[in-house]
Motif scaffolding. Structure first.
Motif, short mmCIF file in Angstrom:
data_model
loop_
_atom_site.label_atom_id
_atom_site.label_comp_id
_atom_site.label_asym_id
_atom_site.label_seq_id
_atom_site.Cartn_x
_atom_site.Cartn_y
_atom_site.Cartn_z
N LYS A 108 -5.16 -26.30 -27.29
CA LYS A 108 -6.50 -26.78 -26.97
C LYS A 108 -7.16 -27.33 -28.23
O LYS A 108 -6.93 -26.84 -29.34
CB LYS A 108 -7.35 -25.65 -26.39
N VAL A 109 -7.97 -28.34 -28.04
CA VAL A 109 -8.69 -28.94 -29.17
C VAL A 109 -10.15 -29.15 -28.81
O VAL A 109 -10.50 -29.31 -27.63
CB VAL A 109 -8.08 -30.30 -29.58
N SER A 110 -10.98 -29.13 -29.81
CA SER A 110 -12.35 -29.62 -29.67
C SER A 110 -12.49 -30.81 -30.61
O SER A 110 -11.88 -30.84 -31.70
CB SER A 110 -13.37 -28.53 -29.99
N TYR A 111 -13.26 -31.79 -30.21
CA TYR A 111 -13.38 -33.00 -31.01
C TYR A 111 -14.71 -33.70 -30.71
O TYR A 111 -15.40 -33.37 -29.73
CB TYR A 111 -12.22 -33.95 -30.73
N TRP A 198 -6.81 -24.84 -31.10
CA TRP A 198 -6.46 -23.47 -30.70
C TRP A 198 -5.02 -23.49 -30.18
O TRP A 198 -4.76 -24.00 -29.08
CB TRP A 198 -7.38 -22.97 -29.58
N PRO A 199 -4.07 -23.00 -30.97
CA PRO A 199 -2.67 -23.00 -30.51
C PRO A 199 -2.53 -22.23 -29.20
O PRO A 199 -3.17 -21.18 -29.00
CB PRO A 199 -1.93 -22.30 -31.66
N ALA A 200 -1.71 -22.76 -28.30
CA ALA A 200 -1.50 -22.11 -27.00
C ALA A 200 -0.84 -20.75 -27.19
O ALA A 200 0.06 -20.59 -28.02
CB ALA A 200 -0.64 -23.00 -26.12
N VAL A 201 -1.31 -19.79 -26.44
CA VAL A 201 -0.76 -18.43 -26.46
C VAL A 201 -0.33 -18.07 -25.04
O VAL A 201 -1.06 -18.33 -24.08
CB VAL A 201 -1.81 -17.41 -26.97
#
Length: 227
Positions: A108-111, A198-201
């Motif tokens: 996930k990313v925020s931008y 946010w790396p996928a978990v």
């Protein structure tokens, strides 16, 4: 409101035919499953995770907006839970493999997205942001009339797989806080600032998301088979 007498032609005109067909198929597939035992709390939590409802205030606002009461909300939650468990029963041996195969796209990313029609102004704003002479929020306010489908502002967190391919690739290779020079987008210029990844978990939420995506493929197979 009485909706009796709605014809298939009406559903096609409204763009709802496939969506309703999907729900009919889910109901038919659920008929093959035994009733599942779970607490009301577990059922509700599962559904609210899916709906991204995190507080009681959000729940009440959503129920009011949709015209739902507690009874029908619980029935909707139970149906979703049964469908999720049906997908788990069918695909339990594929979930981990699917996660590993697609992990890079599940991050996930925020931008921040800024869109400026004039190239010279876009380059000036880029330099001013880079030199800390202009904030990203101020630049966002300068964005006017972006192309249809281009969202501007501070966005996310969102999975890379849910973004357009070109934008996803830019954000995938970005460092936190990286600002990209203006990129030509239709009749203007986009400035993208990567905020955070946010790396996928492989947790409960991600597992449920993958199961539902596999369930979507199951439904498509049923539609194509005409069963």
């Amino acid at each position: 409101m009485n909706i009796k007498g709605v014809k298939i032609e009406d559903l096609r005109l409204w763009g709802l035919e496939k969506a309703i067909k999907r729900q009919i198929i889910i109901d038919r597939l659920l008929e093959r499953e035994d009733n599942l035992q779970a607490s009301v709390e577990e059922i509700n939590n599962c559904y609210f995770r899916f709906m991204d409802i995190n507080t009681q205030d959000e729940l009440q606002h959503w129920m009011k907006r949709e015209g739902l009461d507690k009874e029908i909300t619980l029935k909707m939650a139970e149906r979703h839970y049964r469908w999720l468990k049906s997908c788990e029963k069918k695909y339990k041996n594929q979930v981990a493999t699917s996660f590993l195969k697609n992990k890079a796209k599940l991050d996930k990313v925020s931008y921040s997205m800024i869109w400026i029609k004039d190239e010279a102004l876009a380059n000036e704003i880029f330099v001013r942001i880079k030199e800390s002479e202009c904030s990203v929020d101020d630049a966002i306010i300068m964005s006017t009339d972006p192309p249809r489908g281009l969202k501007i502002g501070r966005l996310g967190p969102i999975r890379l797989k849910d973004l357009p391919d070109a934008l996803a690739e830019i954000l995938r290779i970005s460092q936190d806080g990286q600002l990209w020079p203006p990129i030509k987008v239709e009749t203007g210029w986009a400035i993208v600032k990567h905020d955070k990844t946010w790396p996928a978990v492989f947790n409960k939420e991600e597992k449920e998301n993958i199961l539902l995506e596999l369930g979507d493929k199951w439904i498509e197979e049923e539609i194509e088979s005409g069963e």
